[in-house]
Design a protein around this motif. Structure first.
Motif, short mmCIF file in Angstrom:
data_model
loop_
_atom_site.label_atom_id
_atom_site.label_comp_id
_atom_site.label_asym_id
_atom_site.label_seq_id
_atom_site.Cartn_x
_atom_site.Cartn_y
_atom_site.Cartn_z
N ARG A 162 0.99 -1.25 0.00
CA ARG A 162 -0.09 -0.10 -0.03
C ARG A 162 0.90 1.17 0.11
N MET A 163 2.05 1.24 -0.24
CA MET A 163 2.96 2.27 -0.25
C MET A 163 3.59 3.06 -1.53
N SER A 164 2.89 2.38 -2.52
CA SER A 164 3.40 2.87 -3.92
C SER A 164 3.11 4.39 -4.00
N VAL A 165 3.69 5.26 -4.67
CA VAL A 165 3.67 6.61 -4.69
C VAL A 165 2.66 7.00 -5.95
N PHE A 166 2.32 5.69 -6.38
CA PHE A 166 1.23 6.11 -7.75
C PHE A 166 0.06 5.39 -7.21
N PRO A 167 -1.23 6.06 -7.14
CA PRO A 167 -2.50 5.44 -6.51
C PRO A 167 -2.68 4.17 -7.61
N GLU A 168 -2.45 4.62 -9.08
CA GLU A 168 -3.16 3.68 -10.01
C GLU A 168 -2.12 2.48 -10.11
N GLN A 169 -0.95 2.46 -9.39
CA GLN A 169 0.04 1.40 -9.71
C GLN A 169 0.44 0.81 -8.05
N ASP B 100 -2.92 8.26 1.73
CA ASP B 100 -3.71 9.50 1.59
C ASP B 100 -3.14 10.55 0.86
N ILE B 101 -1.88 10.85 1.17
CA ILE B 101 -0.90 11.93 0.60
C ILE B 101 -0.73 11.79 -0.70
N ARG B 102 -0.56 10.71 -1.18
CA ARG B 102 -0.50 10.32 -2.84
C ARG B 102 -1.53 11.09 -3.58
N VAL B 103 -2.61 10.42 -3.10
CA VAL B 103 -3.82 10.84 -3.91
C VAL B 103 -4.16 12.34 -3.94
N GLN B 104 -3.65 13.10 -2.72
CA GLN B 104 -3.95 14.36 -2.53
C GLN B 104 -2.82 15.02 -3.65
N ALA B 105 -1.63 14.67 -3.58
CA ALA B 105 -0.56 15.07 -4.38
C ALA B 105 -1.00 14.87 -6.05
N GLN B 106 -1.39 13.77 -6.45
CA GLN B 106 -1.74 13.42 -7.87
C GLN B 106 -2.90 14.46 -8.04
N THR B 107 -3.82 14.69 -7.28
CA THR B 107 -5.12 15.47 -7.45
C THR B 107 -4.77 17.15 -7.71
N VAL B 108 -3.88 17.41 -6.96
CA VAL B 108 -3.47 18.89 -6.89
C VAL B 108 -2.49 18.79 -8.24
N ALA B 109 -1.74 18.18 -8.42
CA ALA B 109 -0.71 18.04 -9.67
C ALA B 109 -1.58 18.13 -11.08
N SER B 110 -2.63 17.34 -10.88
CA SER B 110 -3.73 17.24 -12.31
C SER B 110 -4.58 18.57 -12.33
N ALA B 111 -4.73 19.27 -10.94
CA ALA B 111 -5.61 20.33 -11.23
C ALA B 111 -4.62 21.62 -11.88
N ILE B 112 -3.39 21.50 -11.59
CA ILE B 112 -2.54 22.68 -12.07
C ILE B 112 -2.15 22.39 -13.37
N ALA B 113 -1.93 21.09 -13.81
CA ALA B 113 -1.78 20.75 -15.31
C ALA B 113 -2.91 21.23 -16.07
N THR B 114 -4.19 20.82 -15.50
CA THR B 114 -5.38 21.26 -16.10
C THR B 114 -5.21 22.77 -16.71
N THR B 115 -5.04 23.53 -15.70
CA THR B 115 -5.03 25.05 -15.61
C THR B 115 -4.09 25.48 -16.60
N LEU B 116 -2.80 24.71 -16.67
CA LEU B 116 -1.63 25.28 -17.51
C LEU B 116 -2.10 24.72 -19.10
N LEU B 117 -3.05 23.98 -19.24
CA LEU B 117 -3.25 23.49 -20.51
C LEU B 117 -4.46 24.17 -21.27
N GLU B 118 -4.97 24.96 -20.25
CA GLU B 118 -6.20 25.93 -20.88
C GLU B 118 -5.85 27.04 -21.65
#
Length: 454
Positions: free
Chosen positions: A61-68, A436-454
């Motif tokens: 349960r310690m992968s830094v990647f939630p989907e892996q 828990d932190i890895r999911v939050q980190a991924q969510t925040v990174a995704s939100a920022i990436a989405t903003t930069l792609l707009e």
């Protein structure tokens, strides 16, 4: 230069955010990672090299990647370490895993945005507006970014004692931050140790003392004398069990449901694991009064059942207690004074109310994390004074919304300013462990990436 993103901090949450930014940002994006810790990403927990310092979560349960979910287990296999997903790897190995995954992403030219690692500390914020956030750094430079992620964690709690109750002569015998492990070299093999606090940090320090050759008496003093419960041994663990939830969602109703299920033969560990996926949602459903009541009356019990230790670590610690090497006391610290026999520690016994005292050569502060989550950081205190950030209502950390965006003095999200990890406990509560932190980190990174792609 105005960066697209700045990550401020150098512990686990910073490396988790950085890893996910590397995977998600467009190639045109520019990012700065600002921190003064030479062991970037390993932080306090994963810098230790003592083999006895184990993770408190199974490797699977310690992968830094939630989907892996098996990524860390595969890394252990590749490096001929422990391979069981149910086992508890060393913290040092986990720190090396994080550094390897970061290095691999930095070498990947197909997906790499530009990254600058700046060895400095952000000292104050001089601008926070729609056009970006600007910091002064302690190297004399300025740093500006359109998006900023605060990964500053929380500090160590202070001793549970007013400064006037600590004799000045005793200060040289007090270890206020035990994770600066150089203090162990000062300890004699037979020195008497008093550890304040009986949680996970205490367990780690007791084991570190033993590895370092200490064989003297260790007294552990905490208000309740509660110890972290062990995980079940591998092969005996129950799968997650869905807890009964009271309609009112109040703490008393939840506890009553737990007691009914445990009384009916359900494994409490399975119940705690079954609660994990919904803990944040339950916390957010409570009123402020209910949350405050939980912190007053239930926090200590939550910690010892929720944040458990590996079964092998528990066996090692229990043996030290049975041999009389470690003695655990429940009481309230009253005074610390220097005397002819070292340091005298005075406390009031919890059950009897008797006033007791004993002598020690060293006092080690293992009382956990600070409750006022900005007190450890000059940057956060300065931003609070300016009204750029506010503490949450319970003083656990910063006020953030459900997307981890930092709220300013008016209660509105500050443009492009995020916080992650324990700083956001007021909003998410269960946000200190890797899953828990890895999911939050991924969510925040995704939100920022989405903003930069707009």
């Amino acid at each position: 230069m105005l960066y697209d993103v700045a990550v401020v901090g150098s512990g686990f949450s910073a490396i988790a955010v950085t890893i996910h930014l590397l995977r998600l940002l467009p190639r045109s994006a520019s990012t700065a990672v600002v921190g003064d810790d030479p062991g970037f990403g390993r932080g306090t927990a994963y810098r230790t090299e003592f083999y006895v310092h184990r993770l408190n979560v199974p490797a699977g349960r310690m992968s830094v990647f939630p989907e892996q979910p098996d990524d860390f287990v595969r890394w252990l296999e590749e490096h001929q370490r422990q391979t069981s997903a149910d086992g508890f790897a060393t913290r040092g190995d986990y720190g090396l895993y994080l550094r390897d995954r970061l290095a691999s992403l930095l070498r990947d030219e197909d997906r790499r945005a530009s990254f600058d690692f700046i060895k400095a500390k952000a000292t104050n914020c001089i601008q926070c507006s729609d056009t970006g956030v600007v910091f002064h750094l302690d190297n004399g430079a300025r740093l500006g970014a359109r998006n900023v992620v605060l990964c500053l964690g929380v500090g160590n709690a202070d001793l549970p004692l007013e400064r006037g109750k600590i004799d000045a002569g005793a200060e040289k015998r007090i270890i206020r931050n035990p994770w600066r492990l150089s203090w162990l070299s000062k300890v004699g093999g037979g020195d008497r140790i008093c550890i304040l606090g009986s949680g996970l940090t205490m367990i780690d320090q007791v084991l570190a003392l033993r590895v370092h050759g200490h064989r003297g008496l260790i007294r552990v003093l905490s208000r309740r004398g509660l110890l972290p419960r062990p995980h079940a041994p591998a092969g005996e663990r129950s799968p997650p069990i869905e807890p009964e939830l009271a309609r009112s969602r109040d703490i008393s109703g939840l506890l009553a449901g737990f007691r009914r299920q445990v009384g009916g033969g359900v494994d409490w560990r399975g119940l705690m694991d079954g609660l994990r996926p919904i803990t944040q949602r339950l916390w957010q459903s409570l009123t402020q009064d209910q949350r405050a009541r939980f912190l007053r009356h239930g926090l200590a019990w939550w910690n010892v059942h929720r944040h458990r230790i590996a079964a092998e670590v528990a066996l090692r610690f229990d043996a030290l207690r049975k041999d009389g090497i470690v003695a655990v006391h429940a009481g309230f610290l009253e005074a610390i004074e220097e005397d002819a026999r070292g340091v005298s520690v005075s406390d009031r016994e919890r059950q009897s109310g008797r006033h007791l005292s004993f002598n020690a050569d060293w006092i080690v502060n293992c009382t956990g994390m600070e409750r006022a989550g900005v007190a450890h950081s000059p940057l956060l205190k300065q931003m609070q004074r300016q009204g750029l950030i506010t503490k949450d209502a319970l003083g656990l950390g910063l006020s953030v919304d459900g997307d981890s965006r930092v709220l300013g003095g008016t209660g509105e999200p500050q443009p492009g300013l995020y916080a992650v990890s324990a700083l956001t406990a007021g909003q998410f509560w269960e946000i200190t462990a890797v899953p828990d932190i890895r999911v939050q980190a991924q969510t925040v990174a995704s939100a920022i990436a989405t903003t930069l792609l707009e």
